[in-house]
Design an enzyme around this catalytic site. Structure first.
Site, PDB file in Angstrom:
ATOM      1  N   GLU A  11      -4.048 -12.094  14.209  1.00 37.20           N
ATOM      2  CA  GLU A  11      -3.664 -10.694  14.118  1.00 37.20           C
ATOM      3  C   GLU A  11      -4.830  -9.788  14.482  1.00 37.20           C
ATOM      4  O   GLU A  11      -4.643  -8.710  15.055  1.00 37.20           O
ATOM      5  CB  GLU A  11      -3.155 -10.362  12.715  1.00 37.20           C
ATOM      6  CG  GLU A  11      -2.501  -8.984  12.617  1.00 37.20           C
ATOM      7  CD  GLU A  11      -1.768  -8.774  11.304  1.00 37.20           C
ATOM      8  OE1 GLU A  11      -0.554  -9.072  11.255  1.00 37.20           O
ATOM      9  OE2 GLU A  11      -2.406  -8.328  10.333  1.00 37.20           O
TER      10      GLU A  11
ATOM     11  N   GLY B 163      -4.841  -4.950   5.516  1.00 40.29           N
ATOM     12  CA  GLY B 163      -4.093  -5.972   4.787  1.00 40.29           C
ATOM     13  C   GLY B 163      -4.757  -7.325   4.758  1.00 40.29           C
ATOM     14  O   GLY B 163      -4.855  -7.971   3.710  1.00 40.29           O
ATOM     15  N   ARG B 164      -5.246  -7.783   5.907  1.00 39.20           N
ATOM     16  CA  ARG B 164      -5.831  -9.125   5.957  1.00 39.20           C
ATOM     17  C   ARG B 164      -7.234  -9.183   5.354  1.00 39.20           C
ATOM     18  O   ARG B 164      -7.830 -10.251   5.273  1.00 39.20           O
ATOM     19  CB  ARG B 164      -5.810  -9.665   7.382  1.00 39.20           C
ATOM     20  CG  ARG B 164      -6.434  -8.772   8.431  1.00 39.20           C
ATOM     21  CD  ARG B 164      -6.039  -9.257   9.830  1.00 39.20           C
ATOM     22  NE  ARG B 164      -6.522  -8.403  10.892  1.00 39.20           N
ATOM     23  CZ  ARG B 164      -5.907  -7.320  11.325  1.00 39.20           C
ATOM     24  NH1 ARG B 164      -4.794  -6.923  10.734  1.00 39.20           N
ATOM     25  NH2 ARG B 164      -6.397  -6.613  12.327  1.00 39.20           N
TER      26      ARG B 164
ATOM     27  N   HIS C  93      -2.060 -38.028   9.315  1.00 42.49           N
ATOM     28  CA  HIS C  93      -0.798 -38.748   9.479  1.00 42.49           C
ATOM     29  C   HIS C  93       0.258 -37.868  10.132  1.00 42.49           C
ATOM     30  O   HIS C  93       1.457 -38.178  10.074  1.00 42.49           O
ATOM     31  CB  HIS C  93      -0.307 -39.243   8.121  1.00 42.49           C
ATOM     32  CG  HIS C  93      -1.209 -40.278   7.522  1.00 42.49           C
ATOM     33  ND1 HIS C  93      -1.026 -41.633   7.704  1.00 42.49           N
ATOM     34  CD2 HIS C  93      -2.338 -40.158   6.776  1.00 42.49           C
ATOM     35  CE1 HIS C  93      -1.977 -42.300   7.082  1.00 42.49           C
ATOM     36  NE2 HIS C  93      -2.790 -41.426   6.506  1.00 42.49           N
TER      37      HIS C  93
ATOM     38  N   LYS D  27       0.825  -1.202   0.000  1.00 41.42           N
ATOM     39  CA  LYS D  27       0.000   0.000   0.000  1.00 41.42           C
ATOM     40  C   LYS D  27       0.865   1.260   0.000  1.00 41.42           C
ATOM     41  O   LYS D  27       0.617   2.201  -0.748  1.00 41.42           O
ATOM     42  CB  LYS D  27      -0.933   0.000   1.212  1.00 41.42           C
ATOM     43  CG  LYS D  27      -1.870   1.195   1.250  1.00 41.42           C
ATOM     44  CD  LYS D  27      -2.617   1.319   2.568  1.00 41.42           C
ATOM     45  CE  LYS D  27      -3.569   0.190   2.809  1.00 41.42           C
ATOM     46  NZ  LYS D  27      -4.424   0.420   4.015  1.00 41.42           N
TER      47      LYS D  27
ATOM     48  N   GLU E 130      10.287  -5.891   3.537  1.00 45.76           N
ATOM     49  CA  GLU E 130      10.486  -7.187   2.890  1.00 45.76           C
ATOM     50  C   GLU E 130      10.089  -7.133   1.418  1.00 45.76           C
ATOM     51  O   GLU E 130      10.784  -7.666   0.542  1.00 45.76           O
ATOM     52  CB  GLU E 130       9.672  -8.274   3.615  1.00 45.76           C
ATOM     53  CG  GLU E 130      10.037  -8.483   5.070  1.00 45.76           C
ATOM     54  CD  GLU E 130       9.223  -7.607   6.020  1.00 45.76           C
ATOM     55  OE1 GLU E 130       9.146  -7.965   7.198  1.00 45.76           O
ATOM     56  OE2 GLU E 130       8.668  -6.566   5.581  1.00 45.76           O
TER      57      GLU E 130
ATOM     58  N   LYS F  33       9.297  -4.443  13.851  1.00 40.27           N
ATOM     59  CA  LYS F  33       9.758  -3.705  12.670  1.00 40.27           C
ATOM     60  C   LYS F  33      10.697  -2.568  13.079  1.00 40.27           C
ATOM     61  O   LYS F  33      11.748  -2.352  12.468  1.00 40.27           O
ATOM     62  CB  LYS F  33       8.561  -3.124  11.907  1.00 40.27           C
ATOM     63  CG  LYS F  33       7.699  -4.142  11.189  1.00 40.27           C
ATOM     64  CD  LYS F  33       6.576  -3.411  10.455  1.00 40.27           C
ATOM     65  CE  LYS F  33       5.672  -4.359   9.704  1.00 40.27           C
ATOM     66  NZ  LYS F  33       4.579  -3.645   9.014  1.00 40.27           N
TER      67      LYS F  33
END
Length: 548
Positions: A349, A263-264, A380, A202, A208, A516
């Site tokens: 979050e 964001g999410r 499994h 954004k 990153e 951060k």
């Protein structure tokens, strides 16, 4: 009226109900006994929402418990908080913002907030996606999406899900980790001239994402002879509101969005560009339509049959009364294999908070740990603990009635048989968690792999299962863009319900910020080697990392 459920008088009633209940209700509730006593339990505790059928009958709930939970929701003003969210009030109080992911999927002319702007943004993004699919941006065989967090998890999960709707011959790759071991394998084998990079940030400042974008740009320039600014502009696009920073990078095609797009919750916005490229404009609109149908269900269905509300109330019952601290999500469809990771961010979050809206410390637990794996792989791996471990962990099974393998002939028959096996495994696991097995039952069975010298009673105790372990099963008729949209929206609203009842802000994430900031302070020390002012552990680790 309280907005924090533990301050409501109904909370005390629920606690008393939980403490005093025997096998038929409360703390000692036994799901098996409930089924024996009520032949209509499945019908009474099954609910149909848009695209999603839910069986809640294998949970430790009954009519009195649900009645109290619904009374709690009303006393805490859940409906008013829901309406404020959907109306566009600034419910993200710590940042002074509205939270309008529902407006991103409202159809044109619906009267939803920002509808004209949303439709214009959507139309522009989908038109671009169609140009890529038609080859108007050159012969693109691979799309590399670079983002992190919600800018990565949502698109990556959705792109993998409706495989039958994917464009043939077009490969989608997702890079998020700043670790070069994420990007390097993706670039290896790609042809730069046939690759489109989508940079999702954004602000166009995410550490990153920008590091990976710069590395991708360097790779592109090294692999395209005499590459210039026009080549960068053709092969790199951005989903970002910072068009100036994108332009400085060399990008002249950027799709912006609003500060109320978290964001999410961003896959519904232009962040969904890789989804649109993968499945096409019509299918992207179907994804939005499915989510909008669930929005309408959440907005107008009475609480007694409102599926996001019911799931959220069960979450409160388990987290705060039974003390269950985690929930496992087991999607029995390979296309949903990334759903547990997506839900981790969505829930943890959003609701991993320790203070209420007024900044007061909470005295109740909030978000559970959400985790899982696609069935039957999970069987499994960790199902052993679910069946016989000392912790009770509610499980959420997700199954899809009709497969869409796209195979023909004998292979189609084989895969249809495998789908029956998949569904049988799903039903069997929820059945086994509920029923369990007594030591007496184990004594009557043969165990071919057991030691012949072990005492039979000891062996029977090893092979017994406590049962009475709760689960929910969600069923989709088929995994389509529309049904997937409805499923995701269901989870979004469920998370809102629990956050609203805990009286927290589900839409900020200040806990992400401290790490951060400290990272930015530490980075220069990797050049200087200076450890002044650091704690002994961090200083020691830094020195060890910098040593020859």
């Amino acid at each position: 009226m309280s907005t924090r459920c533990d301050l409501s008088p109904v909370w005390a009633e629920l606690q008393a109900h939980f403490d005093q209940g025997g096998a038929a209700s409360g703390r000692g509730f036994d799901i098996r006994t409930a089924f024996q006593a009520d032949a209509g339990r499945f019908a009474a505790l099954s609910f149909q929402a848009p695209e999603v059928f839910a069986d809640l009958s294998k949970n430790r709930i009954d009519a009195p418990t649900l009645a109290l939970l619904l009374e709690l929701a009303r006393d805490c003003g859940l409906e008013a908080r829901r309406d404020a969210l959907l109306r566009g009030d600034p419910v993200n109080l710590t940042e002074g913002r509205a939270v309008l992911h529902t407006a991103l999927r409202a159809p044109a002319g619906s009267g939803a907030p920002f509808n004209d702007e949303v439709q214009a943004s959507l139309d522009a993004m989908l038109a671009f996606a169609e140009r890529v699919r038609r080859g108007e941006r050159g012969e693109i065989t691979d799309v590399v999406h670079i983002g992190i967090g919600g800018s990565d998890l949502g698109p990556a999960m959705v792109v993998q899900a409706p495989g039958a709707f994917r464009a043939p011959g077009l490969k989608l790759h997702f890079v998020s980790n700043v670790d070069g071991h994420d990007l390097a394998p993706v670039l290896r084998g790609l042809e730069a001239r046939h690759t489109l990079f989508v940079i999702a940030s954004k602000t166009f400042t995410t550490q990153e994402t920008l590091a990976n974008a710069q590395a991708a740009k360097a790779w592109f320039l090294a692999n395209v002879e005499a590459a210039g600014a026009a080549d960068i502009a053709r092969h790199f696009v951005a989903t970002s509101s910072n068009t100036a920073a994108a332009a400085a990078f060399g990008i002249d095609t950027a799709f912006g969005f609003w500060d109320w797009v978290g964001g999410r919750y961003s896959l519904w916005s232009v962040i969904g560009l890789p989804i649109a490229i993968a499945v096409g404009a019509d299918n992207f609109r179907a994804l939005l339509a499915g989510a909008h149908a669930m929005d309408q269900h959440f907005a107008s269905t009475p609480l007694e049959s409102n599926l996001p509300v019911l799931l959220g109330l069960i979450d409160i019952w388990y987290r705060n009364f039974h003390g269950f601290t985690s929930r496992s999500v087991a999607p029995y469809h390979q296309g949903l294999r990334r759903l547990p990771a997506y839900l981790q961010q969505l829930e943890m979050e959003s609701n991993g908070k320790g203070v209420d809206l007024d900044g007061r410390p909470l005295v109740t637990g909030t978000s559970p740990v959400v985790w899982g794996e696609a069935g039957t792989n999970g069987q499994h791996a960790y199902f052993q603990m679910l069946h016989q471990g000392t912790d009770v962990i509610p499980v959420e099974f997700i199954a899809v009635k009709r497969p869409q393998h796209g195979a023909t002939g004998e292979l189609a028959d084989k895969l249809a048989d495998q789908h029956r096996k998949l569904l049988a495994n799903c039903l069997a696991q929820s059945q086994a968690l509920m029923q369990g097995k007594t030591a007496a039952e184990a004594l009557t069975e043969k165990a071919p792999t057991a030691s012949a010298t072990l005492d039979r009673d000891v062996l029977a105790r090893h092979r017994s299962f406590p049962g009475n372990r709760p689960s929910t099963t969600l069923l989709l008729d088929a995994l389509t863009p529309r049904s997937l949209g409805a499923l995701i929206a269901l989870y979004e609203h469920r998370v809102f319900v629990t956050g609203a009842l805990w009286g927290i802000n589900s839409f900020d994430q200040w806990g992400v910020e401290l790490g951060k900031a400290l990272c930015n302070q530490l980075l220069p020390r990797f050049e200087s080697g200076d450890t002044t002012g650091l704690d002994a552990s961090t200083a020691g680790l830094l020195q060890r990392l910098l040593s020859a």
